[in-house]
Write a protein that holds these residues in place. Structure first.
Motif, mmCIF file in Angstrom:
data_model
loop_
_atom_site.group_PDB
_atom_site.id
_atom_site.type_symbol
_atom_site.label_atom_id
_atom_site.label_comp_id
_atom_site.label_asym_id
_atom_site.label_seq_id
_atom_site.Cartn_x
_atom_site.Cartn_y
_atom_site.Cartn_z
ATOM 1 N N ILE A 19 -3.693 7.497 11.801
ATOM 2 C CA ILE A 19 -4.224 7.335 10.454
ATOM 3 C C ILE A 19 -3.185 6.616 9.591
ATOM 4 O O ILE A 19 -1.973 6.717 9.862
ATOM 5 N N ASN A 20 -3.641 5.863 8.619
ATOM 6 C CA ASN A 20 -2.760 5.149 7.689
ATOM 7 C C ASN A 20 -3.059 5.605 6.263
ATOM 8 O O ASN A 20 -4.221 5.827 5.913
ATOM 9 N N VAL A 21 -2.021 5.700 5.444
ATOM 10 C CA VAL A 21 -2.192 6.087 4.041
ATOM 11 C C VAL A 21 -1.449 5.090 3.161
ATOM 12 O O VAL A 21 -0.288 4.743 3.434
ATOM 13 N N PHE A 22 -2.122 4.652 2.088
ATOM 14 C CA PHE A 22 -1.542 3.726 1.109
ATOM 15 C C PHE A 22 -1.619 4.390 -0.271
ATOM 16 O O PHE A 22 -2.698 4.819 -0.688
ATOM 17 N N THR A 23 -0.500 4.452 -0.966
ATOM 18 C CA THR A 23 -0.465 5.130 -2.259
ATOM 19 C C THR A 23 0.566 4.470 -3.169
ATOM 20 O O THR A 23 1.513 3.832 -2.687
ATOM 21 N N LYS A 24 0.393 4.621 -4.473
ATOM 22 C CA LYS A 24 1.416 4.121 -5.399
ATOM 23 C C LYS A 24 2.352 5.231 -5.849
ATOM 24 O O LYS A 24 3.281 4.977 -6.621
ATOM 25 N N GLU A 25 2.111 6.439 -5.365
ATOM 26 C CA GLU A 25 2.945 7.574 -5.754
ATOM 27 C C GLU A 25 4.148 7.691 -4.822
ATOM 28 O O GLU A 25 4.007 7.710 -3.602
ATOM 29 N N ALA A 26 5.321 7.780 -5.401
ATOM 30 C CA ALA A 26 6.537 7.947 -4.615
ATOM 31 C C ALA A 26 6.527 9.305 -3.924
ATOM 32 O O ALA A 26 5.862 10.248 -4.380
ATOM 33 N N PRO A 27 7.264 9.433 -2.808
ATOM 34 C CA PRO A 27 7.317 10.733 -2.131
ATOM 35 C C PRO A 27 7.805 11.836 -3.061
ATOM 36 O O PRO A 27 8.632 11.615 -3.954
ATOM 37 N N ASN A 28 7.236 13.016 -2.850
ATOM 38 C CA ASN A 28 7.654 14.225 -3.559
ATOM 39 C C ASN A 28 7.378 14.180 -5.057
ATOM 40 O O ASN A 28 8.051 14.847 -5.847
ATOM 41 N N THR A 29 6.394 13.384 -5.463
ATOM 42 C CA THR A 29 5.948 13.418 -6.859
ATOM 43 C C THR A 29 4.587 14.091 -6.908
ATOM 44 O O THR A 29 3.810 14.020 -5.953
ATOM 45 N N ARG A 30 4.304 14.725 -8.014
ATOM 46 C CA ARG A 30 3.035 15.437 -8.158
ATOM 47 C C ARG A 30 1.995 14.501 -8.772
ATOM 48 O O ARG A 30 2.217 13.935 -9.830
ATOM 49 N N ALA A 31 0.885 14.344 -8.093
ATOM 50 C CA ALA A 31 -0.213 13.521 -8.615
ATOM 51 C C ALA A 31 -1.507 14.040 -8.024
ATOM 52 O O ALA A 31 -1.515 14.775 -7.043
ATOM 53 N N SER A 32 -2.611 13.671 -8.645
ATOM 54 C CA SER A 32 -3.923 14.114 -8.191
ATOM 55 C C SER A 32 -4.887 12.949 -8.277
ATOM 56 O O SER A 32 -5.808 12.962 -9.062
ATOM 57 N N GLN A 33 -4.666 11.951 -7.445
ATOM 58 C CA GLN A 33 -5.492 10.754 -7.475
ATOM 59 C C GLN A 33 -6.704 10.891 -6.560
ATOM 60 O O GLN A 33 -6.638 11.565 -5.528
ATOM 61 N N PRO A 34 -7.814 10.237 -6.907
ATOM 62 C CA PRO A 34 -8.949 10.207 -5.986
ATOM 63 C C PRO A 34 -8.576 9.482 -4.697
ATOM 64 O O PRO A 34 -7.637 8.682 -4.667
ATOM 65 N N VAL A 35 -9.330 9.765 -3.653
ATOM 66 C CA VAL A 35 -9.008 9.291 -2.306
ATOM 67 C C VAL A 35 -10.202 8.542 -1.724
ATOM 68 O O VAL A 35 -11.348 8.975 -1.872
ATOM 69 N N MET A 36 -9.918 7.444 -1.066
ATOM 70 C CA MET A 36 -10.934 6.607 -0.422
ATOM 71 C C MET A 36 -10.615 6.557 1.075
ATOM 72 O O MET A 36 -9.547 6.086 1.471
ATOM 73 N N VAL A 37 -11.516 7.060 1.912
ATOM 74 C CA VAL A 37 -11.337 7.059 3.375
ATOM 75 C C VAL A 37 -12.289 6.035 3.977
ATOM 76 O O VAL A 37 -13.507 6.138 3.806
ATOM 77 N N ILE A 38 -11.737 5.045 4.666
ATOM 78 C CA ILE A 38 -12.525 3.928 5.182
ATOM 79 C C ILE A 38 -12.809 4.102 6.669
ATOM 80 O O ILE A 38 -11.893 4.280 7.472
ATOM 81 N N PHE A 39 -14.107 4.025 7.037
ATOM 82 C CA PHE A 39 -14.525 3.962 8.442
ATOM 83 C C PHE A 39 -14.877 2.510 8.762
ATOM 84 O O PHE A 39 -15.593 1.855 7.993
ATOM 85 N N TYR A 40 -14.408 2.010 9.879
ATOM 86 C CA TYR A 40 -14.673 0.604 10.187
ATOM 87 C C TYR A 40 -16.019 0.399 10.864
ATOM 88 O O TYR A 40 -16.606 1.318 11.442
ATOM 89 N N GLY A 41 -16.501 -0.856 10.756
ATOM 90 C CA GLY A 41 -17.696 -1.271 11.473
ATOM 91 C C GLY A 41 -17.340 -1.798 12.846
ATOM 92 O O GLY A 41 -16.190 -1.736 13.281
ATOM 93 N N GLY A 42 -18.347 -2.349 13.537
ATOM 94 C CA GLY A 42 -18.116 -2.869 14.878
ATOM 95 C C GLY A 42 -19.117 -2.385 15.897
ATOM 96 O O GLY A 42 -18.838 -2.376 17.096
ATOM 97 N N ALA A 43 -20.314 -1.967 15.426
ATOM 98 C CA ALA A 43 -21.416 -1.568 16.317
ATOM 99 C C ALA A 43 -21.047 -0.413 17.239
ATOM 100 O O ALA A 43 -21.625 -0.262 18.315
ATOM 101 N N PHE A 44 -20.105 0.406 16.820
ATOM 102 C CA PHE A 44 -19.648 1.561 17.599
ATOM 103 C C PHE A 44 -19.024 1.152 18.933
ATOM 104 O O PHE A 44 -18.891 1.978 19.834
ATOM 105 N N LYS A 45 -18.641 -0.115 19.041
ATOM 106 C CA LYS A 45 -17.969 -0.549 20.270
ATOM 107 C C LYS A 45 -16.722 -1.383 19.982
ATOM 108 O O LYS A 45 -16.075 -1.858 20.907
ATOM 109 N N ALA A 46 -16.382 -1.557 18.726
ATOM 110 C CA ALA A 46 -15.191 -2.305 18.344
ATOM 111 C C ALA A 46 -14.733 -1.830 16.982
ATOM 112 O O ALA A 46 -15.418 -1.068 16.301
ATOM 113 N N GLY A 47 -13.555 -2.292 16.576
ATOM 114 C CA GLY A 47 -13.001 -1.949 15.275
ATOM 115 C C GLY A 47 -11.638 -1.301 15.404
ATOM 116 O O GLY A 47 -11.336 -0.657 16.411
#
Length: 541
Positions: free
Chosen positions: A100-128
């Motif tokens: 899994i990969n995570v991208f954030t603008k919050e530095a480590p060990n800082t307190r924040a409560s941002q919304p989260v977007m989880v992306i599932f890829y396409g590829g006809a269930f045979k690629a991606g």
């Protein structure tokens, strides 16, 4: 490693490591400095975090299990791993792919409560694969959204099934589910709020999103869903010949295997090499979700269309939509389109969806009505009608139908991406058909409209369309409404909700419009033909 360095030259500068302690162990990510206008800001990327144990050996074809703890600090600064792809050979393919990969603008060990977007890829269930670096999602991160991407198994490794409890299938969807549980357990460490998770996907990724809406096992793992150009009712989201595929692969690798038990098949294919299984793609290359038998770990155990008519397991708002002509890409080979049209002109019964479960004696009659929904003459003489049929059959009608069914229970918002511009890199044109093809809208969704490396070569209308499209998603992720206020960016328009009787939608073009009835009148014809000829229960639409 050349590509990431090129990306950094345009978008940012790697300045430091970023260390976070997870329950499984410490990880070291990367901090990059990104320039937006005159403002410099940091984006933190954690790439290739294990969210499951490697699905190898006895874990092949099994539901994923959490990873073992690791000693020391795991370097998570790149992730090129891909789950085995069907019909492709790539040096990065591996069974050990559940990261899994995570991208954030919050530095480590800082307190924040941002919304989260989880992306599932396409590829006809045979690629991606989730090998994207920060550049394509940096505008979401800049606007205060933590972005998560992940690998899930595809093809036979993700969807092999013998139709029983020995090998029930849907491992790829279960990978996504475990990743969502990982997000619930860990995302606060990256500045994300586990109660504000939105899942998003396009094509097979969009279908995956709506499968999670239907699955009780995904209950509580997200609060909103964005399903683009795919739904749980899409025919490509149902593997109709799963048992034949499983036994075909076994006999391809072990010619004397025959019709042995499911348990023997599982043992045999777990003993085969990954490459042996992958090499069967010349004959066995259509995979996808299945209706599992009832058992404790089942992802879904009822026909998908039947489930979609009931209150969903996950009662959350939905944003969904299509492009203006999903199948326009086929027009790159008009001879092939004309050949298919000729077949349908002489054999209209072939236009009947496999999903419909039509009585064989009524098949031609149903096909004639489908044919008449697109042309009063010959499809071979009206290739735009042929393209529209392909767009509706594979993509548009299952998305529209799912929106109508879901709207009985939760707020549903619908859009059509119709803007045709330079960024889409699509010059295919057939008079009478739309201009924007399947996945072309990805180029606008995942383009930072404030990044000159994207925008310097694009006309203002392209940049505006990209900003409108991505902001539509950002608003929904943050506010559960794609247009929470009258915004000049959207010409003061607000997107109405869908009802079972009326599909109103935002048409995203050079000029925005609120319209009603996407893909009409053909869509209404499909609904009536299903009512007259389809035999329940059926899985897709």
């Amino acid at each position: 490693m050349i590509l990431p360095l090129v990306v950094l030259a345009f978008c940012g500068r790697l300045v430091a490591s970023a260390v976070i302690t997870l329950p499984n162990g410490r990880i070291s990510g990367r901090e990059d400095i990104v320039t937006t206008g005159t403002t410099k800001w940091s984006i933190y990327s954690y790439l290739g975090i294990p969210f499951a144990a490697p699905p190898v050996g006895r874990l092949r074809f099994q539901p994923p299990v959490p990873p073992q703890n690791w000693p020391g600090t795991l370097e998570c600064k790149s992730n090129n791993r891909k789950c085995y792809q069907v019909g492709m050979n790539d040096k990065y393919e591996t069974e050990d792919c559940l990261y899994i990969n995570v991208f954030t603008k919050e530095a480590p060990n800082t307190r924040a409560s941002q919304p989260v977007m989880v992306i599932f890829y396409g590829g006809a269930f045979k690629a991606g694969a989730a090998t994207t670096y920060f550049r394509k999602v940096q505008h979401f991160v800049r606007e205060g959204i933590v972005v998560v991407t992940l690998n899930n198994r595809v093809g036979p490794f993700g969807f092999l099934s013998t139709g029983d409890n020995i090998l029930p299938g849907n491992m790829g969807l279960k990978d996504q589910q475990l990743a969502l549980k990982w997000v619930q357990d860990n995302i606060h460490l990256f500045g994300g709020d586990k109660s504000q998770v939105t899942i998003i996907g396009q094509s097979a990724g969009g279908a995956s999103v709506s499968f999670h809406l239907l699955s009780p096992k995904s209950s509580g793992l997200f609060r909103a869903a964005i399903a683009r150009s795919g739904s749980a009712l899409s025919a490509f989201g149902y593997q109709q010949n799963a048992i034949l595929n499983a036994y075909g692969i076994a006999n391809e690798i072990f010619p004397n295997f025959g019709n042995k038990s499911s348990q023997e098949l599982l043992i045999a294919l777990q003993s085969a090499t990954a490459q042996q299984i992958d090499n069967t793609a010349d004959k066995y290359n259509v995979f996808g979700p299945v209706v599992e038998p009832v058992h404790e770990g089942a992802f879904l155990s009822s026909p998908f269309h039947e489930l979609a008519q009931r209150p969903p397991a996950n009662n959350v708002p939905v944003l969904t939509g299509i492009t203006s002509e999903e199948a326009i890409g086929k027009a790159a080979d008009l001879n092939a389109v004309r050949h298919s049209a000729n077949v349908y002109d002489f054999h209209p019964e072939n236009m009947v969806d496999s999903c419909m479960n039509v009585d064989e004696s009524k098949r031609k009659e149903a096909g004639v009505k489908i044919h008449a929904s697109y042309t009063q003459g010959k499809l071979a003489d009206d290739l735009a009608a042929m393209i529209r049929y392909d767009s509706d059959g594979r993509y548009a009608k299952p998305v529209i139908k799912y929106a109508q069914l879901q709207s009985q229970f939760t707020p549903v918002y619908f859009y059509m991406f119709s803007y045709h511009g330079k960024r889409g890199n699509n010059n295919v044109f057939v008079e009478g058909a739309g201009r924007v093809g399947h996945a072309e809208d990805n180029l606008y969704m995942y383009m930072d409209p404030e990044d000159p490396s994207f925008t310097s070569q694009l006309p203002p209308a392209d940049i505006r369309a990209a900003k409108q499209y991505s902001t539509l998603a950002m608003n929904f992720i943050k506010f559960l409404n794609p247009t929470p206020s009258k915004d000049p960016l959207f010409q003061g328009l607000t997107v109405p909700t869908v009802t079972p009787q009326k599909v109103s939608y935002l048409n995203i073009d050079a000029n925005l419009q609120i319209l009603t009835g996407p893909r009409e009148p053909a869509y209404s014809s499909w609904v009536e033909i299903y009512k007259q000829y389809a035999r329940a229960p059926f899985v897709c639409f």
